[in-house]
Design a protein around this motif. Structure first.
Motif, PDB file in Angstrom:
ATOM      1  N   PHE A  70       0.842  -1.195   0.000  1.00 38.46           N
ATOM      2  CA  PHE A  70       0.000   0.000   0.000  1.00 38.46           C
ATOM      3  C   PHE A  70       0.877   1.245   0.000  1.00 38.46           C
ATOM      4  N   PRO A  71       0.874   1.987  -1.124  1.00 38.58           N
ATOM      5  CA  PRO A  71       1.701   3.191  -1.228  1.00 38.58           C
ATOM      6  C   PRO A  71       1.031   4.380  -0.544  1.00 38.58           C
ATOM      7  N   SER A  72       1.823   5.425  -0.255  1.00 37.59           N
ATOM      8  CA  SER A  72       1.268   6.654   0.302  1.00 37.59           C
ATOM      9  C   SER A  72       1.084   7.670  -0.826  1.00 37.59           C
ATOM     10  N   THR A  73       0.440   8.798  -0.498  1.00 37.50           N
ATOM     11  CA  THR A  73       0.043   9.755  -1.539  1.00 37.50           C
ATOM     12  C   THR A  73       1.223  10.273  -2.375  1.00 37.50           C
ATOM     13  N   GLU A  74       2.432  10.314  -1.785  1.00 41.28           N
ATOM     14  CA  GLU A  74       3.581  10.784  -2.595  1.00 41.28           C
ATOM     15  C   GLU A  74       3.920   9.800  -3.709  1.00 41.28           C
ATOM     16  N   MET A  75       3.341   8.604  -3.657  1.00 43.44           N
ATOM     17  CA  MET A  75       3.701   7.571  -4.629  1.00 43.44           C
ATOM     18  C   MET A  75       2.657   7.404  -5.738  1.00 43.44           C
ATOM     19  N   VAL A  76       1.794   8.394  -5.902  1.00 44.23           N
ATOM     20  CA  VAL A  76       0.732   8.291  -6.907  1.00 44.23           C
ATOM     21  C   VAL A  76       1.306   8.035  -8.309  1.00 44.23           C
ATOM     22  N   ASN A  77       2.306   8.829  -8.721  1.00 47.10           N
ATOM     23  CA  ASN A  77       2.788   8.727 -10.106  1.00 47.10           C
ATOM     24  C   ASN A  77       3.444   7.373 -10.394  1.00 47.10           C
ATOM     25  N   ILE A  78       4.262   6.916  -9.469  1.00 47.63           N
ATOM     26  CA  ILE A  78       4.959   5.641  -9.713  1.00 47.63           C
ATOM     27  C   ILE A  78       3.960   4.476  -9.653  1.00 47.63           C
ATOM     28  N   THR A  79       2.942   4.620  -8.813  1.00 48.64           N
ATOM     29  CA  THR A  79       1.905   3.582  -8.739  1.00 48.64           C
ATOM     30  C   THR A  79       1.143   3.511 -10.055  1.00 48.64           C
ATOM     31  N   ASP A  80       0.806   4.671 -10.581  1.00 47.33           N
ATOM     32  CA  ASP A  80       0.089   4.713 -11.856  1.00 47.33           C
ATOM     33  C   ASP A  80       0.965   4.144 -12.981  1.00 47.33           C
ATOM     34  N   TYR A  81       2.252   4.488 -12.915  1.00 36.48           N
ATOM     35  CA  TYR A  81       3.181   4.031 -13.963  1.00 36.48           C
ATOM     36  C   TYR A  81       3.219   2.504 -14.052  1.00 36.48           C
ATOM     37  N   VAL A  82       3.287   1.840 -12.899  1.00 38.12           N
ATOM     38  CA  VAL A  82       3.356   0.366 -12.962  1.00 38.12           C
ATOM     39  C   VAL A  82       2.023  -0.243 -13.410  1.00 38.12           C
ATOM     40  N   GLY A  83       0.992   0.616 -13.527  1.00 41.52           N
ATOM     41  CA  GLY A  83      -0.286   0.178 -14.087  1.00 41.52           C
ATOM     42  C   GLY A  83      -0.419   0.506 -15.565  1.00 41.52           C
ATOM     43  N   LEU A  84       0.562   1.236 -16.090  1.00 36.52           N
ATOM     44  CA  LEU A  84       0.503   1.634 -17.501  1.00 36.52           C
ATOM     45  C   LEU A  84       1.393   0.795 -18.399  1.00 36.52           C
ATOM     46  N   VAL A  85       2.445   0.237 -17.828  1.00 35.83           N
ATOM     47  CA  VAL A  85       3.406  -0.517 -18.648  1.00 35.83           C
ATOM     48  C   VAL A  85       3.510  -1.954 -18.143  1.00 35.83           C
ATOM     49  N   SER A  86       3.715  -2.870 -19.089  1.00 34.15           N
ATOM     50  CA  SER A  86       3.803  -4.292 -18.748  1.00 34.15           C
ATOM     51  C   SER A  86       5.238  -4.772 -18.766  1.00 34.15           C
ATOM     52  N   ASN A  87       5.495  -5.736 -17.948  1.00 36.63           N
ATOM     53  CA  ASN A  87       6.788  -6.411 -17.953  1.00 36.63           C
ATOM     54  C   ASN A  87       7.077  -7.045 -19.318  1.00 36.63           C
ATOM     55  N   LYS A  88       6.035  -7.214 -20.106  1.00 41.41           N
ATOM     56  CA  LYS A  88       6.240  -7.788 -21.435  1.00 41.41           C
ATOM     57  C   LYS A  88       7.057  -6.848 -22.319  1.00 41.41           C
ATOM     58  N   ARG A  89       7.049  -5.531 -21.984  1.00 41.92           N
ATOM     59  CA  ARG A  89       7.794  -4.543 -22.785  1.00 41.92           C
ATOM     60  C   ARG A  89       8.813  -3.768 -21.978  1.00 41.92           C
ATOM     61  N   VAL A  90       8.533  -3.569 -20.694  1.00 41.36           N
ATOM     62  CA  VAL A  90       9.371  -2.683 -19.866  1.00 41.36           C
ATOM     63  C   VAL A  90       9.815  -3.425 -18.602  1.00 41.36           C
ATOM     64  N   ASP A  91      11.101  -3.311 -18.273  1.00 42.38           N
ATOM     65  CA  ASP A  91      11.627  -3.911 -17.043  1.00 42.38           C
ATOM     66  C   ASP A  91      11.298  -2.990 -15.867  1.00 42.38           C
ATOM     67  N   LYS A  92      10.441  -3.464 -14.955  1.00 43.72           N
ATOM     68  CA  LYS A  92      10.054  -2.652 -13.797  1.00 43.72           C
ATOM     69  C   LYS A  92      10.758  -3.114 -12.522  1.00 43.72           C
ATOM     70  N   SER A  93      11.741  -3.996 -12.677  1.00 45.50           N
ATOM     71  CA  SER A  93      12.293  -4.686 -11.509  1.00 45.50           C
ATOM     72  C   SER A  93      13.052  -3.787 -10.535  1.00 45.50           C
ATOM     73  N   GLU A  94      13.616  -2.663 -11.047  1.00 42.28           N
ATOM     74  CA  GLU A  94      14.438  -1.822 -10.163  1.00 42.28           C
ATOM     75  C   GLU A  94      13.735  -0.528  -9.747  1.00 42.28           C
ATOM     76  N   LEU A  95      12.433  -0.448  -9.927  1.00 45.57           N
ATOM     77  CA  LEU A  95      11.715   0.796  -9.606  1.00 45.57           C
ATOM     78  C   LEU A  95      11.643   1.065  -8.109  1.00 45.57           C
ATOM     79  N   PHE A  96      11.711   0.004  -7.314  1.00 44.78           N
ATOM     80  CA  PHE A  96      11.572   0.153  -5.855  1.00 44.78           C
ATOM     81  C   PHE A  96      12.713  -0.569  -5.155  1.00 44.78           C
ATOM     82  N   ASP A  97      13.001  -0.110  -3.917  1.00 46.96           N
ATOM     83  CA  ASP A  97      13.859  -0.913  -3.052  1.00 46.96           C
ATOM     84  C   ASP A  97      12.984  -2.017  -2.486  1.00 46.96           C
ATOM     85  N   ARG A  98      13.559  -3.202  -2.291  1.00 53.71           N
ATOM     86  CA  ARG A  98      12.722  -4.323  -1.852  1.00 53.71           C
ATOM     87  C   ARG A  98      13.369  -5.076  -0.697  1.00 53.71           C
TER      88      ARG A  98
END
Ligand SMILES: Cc1cc2nc3c(=O)[nH]c(=O)nc-3n(C[C@H](O)[C@H](O)[C@H](O)COP(=O)(O)O)c2cc1C
Length: 187
Positions: A70-98
Motif C-alpha cells: 500500500f503506497p502513500s500519496t507521494e507515490m501516486v505517479n509511480i503507482t500509476d506508472y506500474v499500471g501503464l506498462v507491462s513487464n512484457k515490454r518494460v523492465d520494472k524490476s528496479e523501480l523500488f527498493d525491496r
C-alpha cells in the motif's frame, strides 16, 4: 428522488490502491492493483482480481506467491506508472527498493508503508480475470506508521481509486468507530 440505473459497470467506491509484487524468472515485477479485498477471517485470506493477459498473472500461476503493497500519496505517479506498462515490454524490476519476509518470490516494497506477503490459497478462473486468493503470511509496517502497534491510516496516508471516473483520492477524517457506532441503536 428518482434513481437512475447507469448500467452494469459498477465498482466498489472507493477501492484501496495497491501495488502487486511478484517474481518473473527470479526478478521482481510490479503492477497497479485496485481490485483487492479481504475475503476470509481465519485463515486470513485476501482476494485479488488479475487479468489473464498480464505478466503478473503468469508469475502468480508459476510461483504461487505475491505481495500486496500500500503506497502513500507521494507515490501516486509511480503507482500509476506500474499500471501503464507491462513487464512484457518494460523492465520494472528496479523501480523500488525491496525486502523479503518468509516468501522468496513475494518482493515487498520498502517505500510502501504497509505490505502483505501472501501465498496462493485458491485460484478461481473467471472469463477475463482470475480471482487469486492468497493467505497472508506476514504484514510488514514500520513503527513510525503505527499507533499502539497497529497500522494508522493517518500516518500511512494511503490513497484510493474510483472507477469508472479513474481518479485517485486521499483519505479524509475518521467519522466513527466500527462495531461501536451502531450500539446506540441496539435495543
Ligand atoms: C489504477 C490502476 C489499477 C489497476 N488495477 C488492476 C487490477 O486490479 N487488476 C488488474 O488485472 N489490472 C489492474 N490494472 C492494470 C495493470 O496494473 C496493468 O495492466 C499493468 O501494466 C500489468 O503489468 P504486468 O503485465 O507487468 O503484470 C490497474 C491499472 C491501474 C492504472
Amino acid at each position: 428522488m428518482e434513481k437512475v440505473n447507469i448500467g452494469p459497470q459498477g465498482f466498489t467506491l472507493p477501492m484501496p490502491q495497491a501495488i502487486l509484487g511478484t517474481h518473473i524468472e527470479g526478478r521482481p515485477n510490479y503492477m497497479a492493483l485496485g481490485w483487492v479485498t479481504r475475503v476470509n477471517y481465519s485463515p486470513p485470506l485476501i482476494g485479488i482480481g488479475v487479468h489473464k493477459g498480464h505478466a503478473t498473472h503468469q508469475a502468480i500461476t508459476e510461483t504461487g506467491q505475491f505481495s500486496i503493497n500500500f503506497p502513500s500519496t507521494e507515490m501516486v505517479n509511480i503507482t500509476d506508472y506500474v499500471g501503464l506498462v507491462s513487464n512484457k515490454r518494460v523492465d520494472k524490476s528496479e523501480l523500488f527498493d525491496r525486502f523479503y519476509g518468509e516468501l522468496k518470490d513475494a518482493p515487498l516494497i520498502k517505500e510502501c508503508p504497509l505490505s502483505l506477503e501472501c501465498k496462493l490459497y485458491e485460484t478461481v478462473s473467471l472469463p477475463t480475470n482470475t480471482l487469486f486468493i492468497g493467505e497472508i503470511v506476514g504484514t510488514w509496517c514500520e513503527e513510525r506508521y503505527m499507533t499502539d502497534g497497529v497500522p494508522d491510516i493517518s500516518k500511512i496516508k494511503p490513497f484510493v481509486l474510483t472507477m469508472p471516473d479513474n481518479r485517485y483520492w486521499e483519505v479524509g477524517r475518521c467519522v466513527g468507530h466500527a462495531w461501536k457506532a451502531g450500539k446506540a441503536l441496539k435495543k
